[in-house]
Design a protein around this motif. Structure first.
Motif, short mmCIF file in Angstrom:
data_model
loop_
_atom_site.label_atom_id
_atom_site.label_comp_id
_atom_site.label_asym_id
_atom_site.label_seq_id
_atom_site.Cartn_x
_atom_site.Cartn_y
_atom_site.Cartn_z
N ALA A 306 0.86 -1.19 0.00
CA ALA A 306 0.00 0.00 0.00
C ALA A 306 0.88 1.23 0.00
CB ALA A 306 -0.92 -0.01 1.22
N GLU A 307 0.66 2.09 -0.98
CA GLU A 307 1.45 3.32 -1.11
C GLU A 307 0.53 4.51 -1.28
OE1 GLU A 307 4.83 2.58 -4.10
OE2 GLU A 307 3.30 1.07 -4.60
N VAL A 308 1.00 5.66 -0.80
CA VAL A 308 0.38 6.93 -1.15
C VAL A 308 1.33 7.62 -2.12
CG1 VAL A 308 -0.42 9.17 -0.33
CG2 VAL A 308 -0.85 7.12 1.03
N ILE A 309 0.86 7.84 -3.33
CA ILE A 309 1.72 8.38 -4.39
C ILE A 309 1.63 9.90 -4.40
CG2 ILE A 309 2.26 8.33 -6.84
CD1 ILE A 309 2.59 5.63 -5.33
N GLN A 310 2.73 10.52 -4.04
CA GLN A 310 2.83 11.97 -4.08
C GLN A 310 4.00 12.34 -4.99
OE1 GLN A 310 1.54 14.10 -0.20
NE2 GLN A 310 2.81 12.39 0.48
N GLN A 311 3.69 12.80 -6.17
CA GLN A 311 4.75 13.14 -7.12
C GLN A 311 4.31 14.35 -7.96
OE1 GLN A 311 5.07 9.38 -9.09
NE2 GLN A 311 3.29 9.69 -10.40
N PRO A 312 5.26 15.18 -8.37
CA PRO A 312 4.92 16.38 -9.14
C PRO A 312 4.24 16.02 -10.46
CG PRO A 312 7.18 16.47 -8.34
CD PRO A 312 6.70 15.08 -8.10
N ASP A 313 3.28 16.85 -10.85
CA ASP A 313 2.63 16.70 -12.15
C ASP A 313 2.10 18.07 -12.57
OD1 ASP A 313 0.26 17.12 -10.71
OD2 ASP A 313 -0.29 15.01 -10.69
N LYS A 314 1.35 18.11 -13.64
CA LYS A 314 0.90 19.40 -14.17
C LYS A 314 -0.11 20.08 -13.26
CE LYS A 314 -2.89 17.58 -17.03
NZ LYS A 314 -3.38 17.37 -18.40
N HIS A 315 -0.72 19.34 -12.33
CA HIS A 315 -1.69 19.92 -11.41
C HIS A 315 -1.06 20.33 -10.08
CE1 HIS A 315 -4.73 18.52 -14.20
NE2 HIS A 315 -4.28 17.29 -14.10
N GLY A 316 0.18 19.98 -9.85
CA GLY A 316 0.83 20.28 -8.58
C GLY A 316 1.58 19.06 -8.09
N LYS A 317 1.00 18.38 -7.09
CA LYS A 317 1.60 17.18 -6.53
C LYS A 317 0.48 16.19 -6.23
CE LYS A 317 4.85 15.76 -2.88
NZ LYS A 317 5.59 16.24 -1.68
N SER A 318 0.61 14.99 -6.76
CA SER A 318 -0.47 14.02 -6.65
C SER A 318 -0.67 13.55 -5.21
CB SER A 318 -0.19 12.81 -7.55
OG SER A 318 0.95 12.10 -7.08
N PHE A 319 -1.85 12.96 -4.97
CA PHE A 319 -2.14 12.32 -3.68
C PHE A 319 -3.18 11.24 -3.97
CE2 PHE A 319 -3.86 11.48 0.44
CZ PHE A 319 -2.91 11.86 1.37
N SER A 523 -15.53 21.64 -9.86
CA SER A 523 -14.49 22.66 -10.05
C SER A 523 -13.87 23.11 -8.73
CB SER A 523 -15.07 23.88 -10.77
OG SER A 523 -16.00 24.56 -9.93
N LEU A 524 -14.38 22.63 -7.60
CA LEU A 524 -13.92 23.09 -6.29
C LEU A 524 -12.97 22.12 -5.61
CD1 LEU A 524 -17.35 24.39 -4.89
CD2 LEU A 524 -15.59 25.70 -6.05
N GLY A 525 -12.65 21.02 -6.25
CA GLY A 525 -11.91 19.97 -5.57
C GLY A 525 -10.41 20.16 -5.59
N GLY A 526 -9.72 19.26 -4.88
CA GLY A 526 -8.27 19.25 -4.83
C GLY A 526 -7.73 17.90 -5.25
N ARG A 527 -6.54 17.57 -4.73
CA ARG A 527 -5.89 16.31 -5.13
C ARG A 527 -6.53 15.10 -4.46
NH1 ARG A 527 -1.62 17.19 -8.33
NH2 ARG A 527 -2.64 15.37 -9.24
N PHE A 528 -7.13 15.31 -3.30
CA PHE A 528 -7.88 14.25 -2.63
C PHE A 528 -8.89 14.96 -1.73
CE2 PHE A 528 -9.14 10.86 0.09
CZ PHE A 528 -8.85 9.67 -0.55
N ASN A 529 -10.17 14.72 -1.98
CA ASN A 529 -11.22 15.46 -1.27
C ASN A 529 -11.73 14.62 -0.10
OD1 ASN A 529 -11.13 17.59 -3.26
ND2 ASN A 529 -12.10 16.13 -4.64
N SER A 530 -11.16 14.85 1.07
CA SER A 530 -11.40 13.97 2.22
C SER A 530 -12.57 14.40 3.09
CB SER A 530 -10.13 13.85 3.06
OG SER A 530 -9.57 15.12 3.32
N GLU A 531 -13.19 15.53 2.79
CA GLU A 531 -14.46 15.92 3.41
C GLU A 531 -15.21 16.85 2.48
OE1 GLU A 531 -14.99 17.62 7.25
OE2 GLU A 531 -13.71 16.17 8.27
#
Length: 852
Positions: A306-319, A523-531
């Protein structure tokens, strides 16, 4: 001697500490329990969940309580240890045995073990007493002793920050103020000469192709005077078949541990549901001395990466999460404790909740940081059913103090719970807190992310950083090194918590904040919308449970407002209703309309964010607030206290299907343009797939008049579409609808076929609904009866309509399951709902739709 255990679950009495009369002691039905439950059982307290009874129960919050139990002395061999074990004491507990103090506890989240061998030299019976001080008074007393700390946060009495007790007990914006006290988890007596104190099946390595795995079994031994003579045997089994064993392993006397390592080739992996099987291996250890088995312990575990992938991309940094090398879009929910009276939660109730998640296609549950580290049974059923767990530590919405004693208590709490939970394959992330970094921002507390000296953090007015970025990080690294740790939720590399380019986000500008229209949720979301969330009333049957008087059954009644703890809920409910639907004054219609709004809000969020998964993992997941309730209430839950799904449950289920289709026209903000109709609209059609293989499908897009049900133009057919695996396939982008040529309001109806079967539908409606005429829909619901392959009687509802129908919702009944609800129906597309558990003699299910 062999290990002996006795649960001390019956034979208790309790009383108010201030009531010392001879008749003050009252019987306790069973332990675990709380003072509130025991008072109810003795007819001293009315059910606090009904009417205004929560207010009548507030006096209990201000009392101290004492529990008493007498037990006979067990047989104690010469070499034996006798221990009293407390799995949970809520919260300030002073424990005496035969008048001798043996334990002082001030942390609800800890378990305790007390050696009482010497006390039991005297013959019994022995008297065990536990005094629970009033947590409310103690918290306020501690707060007054520390005036220099900034006691700021959201929800409840800020004195709660000084006490390691479930924070929601102080009241939250969805829950009552019920300050429980009592023996909230099991108490037992153990007699042994040796025992296995802990067993940890640790996956020490797994190859990149997942074809080889190393599993180290580490056990902690408590053997007092006979440690040198102890040996251990390990067994590894799968589905009852032994795979490997190691015998006669000596215990390391220095750290009192014993371990064995097993190498597995082609292991069966544990997967989230829908991706593979939930394979659980079992490891057991037997402890031996002089040919006698002294104790045995076993645990089930899964083999997975199990990994959480955080790496740079065109949107910023993944999650996003990657399980066994497969990227997983984590659609799911946040979880609060499912009762304010925690001991009332049964294993069956836990299972029903998680079964509902799986049936609804939800992949992840977030255990929220203002509640509790849940019972073992919660995590076991997540393991068995394949639901990923995001586990917060128990810090919520506040600036927590960190004086030395508190820091040590927090460290021990974290160690205790991580060690208890670390073998569960379902747990894929530990998170430091809920919204404490948002408190820091709003209260303008000091936080310099680039300052990496923890001693400096303790000197600021935000010392809680020390908890999240040092204590908890160190505990997870040492005691569960294979599990990802994230300092807070929301949080992203020390940036502002609303930054959409990094980390996770709590998006509350729908409902809270700027109260944006839900139609623009994507249009209001982020890389991971946890609430994120939207309130809705529960079903009428749940309202009838807590509303005692018929005269109170209207939308704005006092008792209904009392059962909605959200600040400003009247205005916010009214805003979203009046903007979108024709409002009503009768309660049943009002309930339904709030549910329509919630269902639509969740649909816009989930479909839009899941579409973004295919765009370089722009959105890695969406966890709605919230799955469940802790009492019968009006809240953001999509399933109410009695496990009755609201319509939003079904819209989320459709959005999270393994293959789903989406159709959406561009948002036309009618309030900004003063309700002027658009002259044209762009629209998109796409397919979201979590399947790992390439599929081929056919898409049909129809343009159907809301008024007449007629098709306003020929359907568009897209043949032999190659559906991308684990991503998004855009079928049509920026299609144009000319409203001059098509003057009538119309729906866009999209269907997807794969292998000759319709596998997904989506319907886009003109907004807002209040402008539409829903009269005379020509709806037909035809029931048929059949027997399933398992022999279960089912009712099949065949549904058709002459004109488009919005949000057809069927009545929810206990122990009756619906395959679908909250459906949109268009002419020429009959749909089917399977009803299971409905007795043949039962009345037909009621239903309603928008505008009915």
């Amino acid at each position: 001697m062999a290990f002996f255990e006795k649960r001390l679950s019956t034979g208790w009495t309790f009383r108010d500490v201030d009531d010392e009369g001879s008749d003050a002691w009252m019987p306790v039905p069973s332990i675990p329990s709380t003072a509130q439950q025991d008072l109810i059982a003795n007819n001293k307290l009315e059910n606090p969940y009904i009417g205004f009874n929560e207010l009548k129960a507030r006096w209990v919050n201000e009392k101290s309580w004492i529990y008493r139990h007498e037990f006979e002395q067990p047989e104690i061999p010469a070499d034996a240890t006798v221990a009293l074990v407390f799995d949970g004491l809520d919260t300030f507990a002073s424990v005496t045995l035969d008048g001798q103090k043996i334990l002082e506890s001030d942390n609800m989240f800890m378990g305790y073990r007390v050696n009482i061998t010497d006390i039991l030299i005297a013959k019994g019976p022995h008297v065990l007493e536990i005094k629970f001080d009033c947590a409310q008074f103690r918290a306020r007393e501690i707060r007054s002793q520390h005036p220099d700390h900034k006691w700021v946060g959201f929800n409840g009495d800020m004195a709660r920050l000084a006490v390691r007790k479930a924070q929601y007990h102080w009241g939250w914006d969805w829950g009552p103020v019920i300050m429980t006290a009592g023996i909230w988890r099991e108490v037992r007596l153990e007699v042994y000469s040796a025992r296995v104190a802990d067993l940890w099946p640790q996956i020490t390595s797994i190859s990149s192709d997942h074809q080889k795995a190393s599993v180290t079994m580490i056990a902690k031994i408590d053997a007092a005077g006979i440690l040198e003579s102890c040996t251990a045997s390990f067994r590894l089994t799968l589905r009852g078949q032994e795979l490997a064993h190691q015998d006669n392993i000596s215990v390391n006397a220095t750290d009192q541990t014993v371990q064995a390592e097993f190498q597995l080739t082609n292991p069966e992996l544990w997967w989230p549901h829908g991706y593979g099987s939930q394979t659980l291996y079992e490891v057991s250890i037997s402890l031996w001395s002089n040919g006698k088995e002294l104790h045995k312990k076993s645990k089930r575990f899964g083999i997975r990466s199990a990994e959480v992938i955080q790496q740079p991309d065109k949107h910023g940094k993944s999650f996003f999460f990657r399980i066994n090398g497969v990227d997983i879009f984590c659609g799911g929910s946040c979880w609060i404790p499912t009762d304010s009276l925690l001991p009332s939660i049964t294993a069956e109730r836990y299972r029903k909740w998680i079964e509902l998640m799986v049936a609804g296609g939800q992949m992840m549950i977030r255990v929220w940081g203002g509640g509790i580290y849940e019972d073992d049974r919660f995590y076991e059923v997540c393991d068995e059913l394949g639901v990923l767990v995001w586990q917060d530590f128990m810090f919520g919405c506040g600036n927590y103090p960190v004086w030395p004693r508190m820091r040590e208590s927090i460290r021990q709490e974290a160690i205790y719970n991580v060690q208890r939970l670390r073998h569960h394959p379902s747990i894929v992330i530990y998170v430091g807190n809920n919204e404490d970094y948002q408190v820091q921002e709003q209260a303008k507390l000091t936080y310099h992310y680039d300052d990496k000296n923890p001693e400096n953090w303790l000197k600021t007015d935000f010392p809680a950083r020390y908890i999240y970025e040092k204590i908890l990080l160190e505990v997870v690294a040492e005691h569960s090194p294979g599990t990802f740790y994230h300092p807070g939720s929301p949080w992203g590399d020390g940036k502002i918590t609303s930054d959409p380019t990094v980390g996770d986000m709590h998006q509350w500008n729908v409902w809270h904040g700027s109260q944006e229209k839900y139609q623009i949720f994507a249009s209001l979301g982020g890389r991971f919308n946890s609430e994120f969330g939207m309130e809705a009333f529960p079903h009428m049957s749940t309202i009838e449970y807590f509303v005692e008087n018929e005269a109170d059954k209207f939308p704005q009644s006092h008792v209904l407002d009392f059962h909605n703890k959200a600040d400003g809920h009247e205005r916010r409910l009214a805003t979203y209703l009046v903007e979108n639907v024709r409002t009503a004054t009768d309660l049943e219609t009002y309930i339904y309309l709030t549910q329509v709004i919630q269902a639509e809000t969740m649909m816009f969020g989930y479909t839009g964010w899941r579409r973004q998964w295919g765009d370089e993992r722009h959105c890695g997941g969406a966890l709605l607030w919230q799955l469940n309730d802790c009492w019968p209430t009006i809240s953001w839950s999509i399933v109410d206290y009695f496990l009755r799904p609201k319509p939003a449950y079904y819209t989320v289920k459709r959005a999270l299907k393994s293959v789903a289709i989406g159709v959406r026209r561009e948002h036309h903000d009618w309030s900004v343009v003063h309700a002027q109709p658009p002259t044209s609209s762009r629209y998109d059609v796409w397919i979201a797939s979590s399947r790992q293989e390439v599929l081929r499908g056919k898409v049909e897009l129809r343009f159907i008049s809301v008024v007449s049900g007629e098709e306003l133009r020929s359907a568009m057919i897209f043949e032999d579409i190659v559906i991308k695996p684990n991503g998004t396939t855009n079928v049509l982008t920026n299609g144009m609808i000319d409203h001059i040529a098509e003057p009538e309001p119309h729906v866009l109806s999209a269907r997807l076929w794969v292998g000759g079967d319709i596998v997904a539908r989506d319907i886009d409606w003109p907004q807002p609904f209040k402008y539409l005429d829903f009269s005379d829909r020509g709806l037909e619901v035809k029931p048929e009866t059949r027997t399933s392959s398992t022999g279960e009687k089912q009712q099949i509802l065949k549904i058709s309509a002459q004109r488009p129908v919005k949000c057809l919702v069927f009545e929810e009944r206990d122990n009756v399951r619906l395959s679908d609800s909250a459906m949109d129906i268009v002419p020429g597309d009959e749909q089917v709902v399977i009803v299971t558990g409905l007795d043949e003699s039962s009345a037909p299910l009621k239903y309603r739709y928008l505008g009915q």
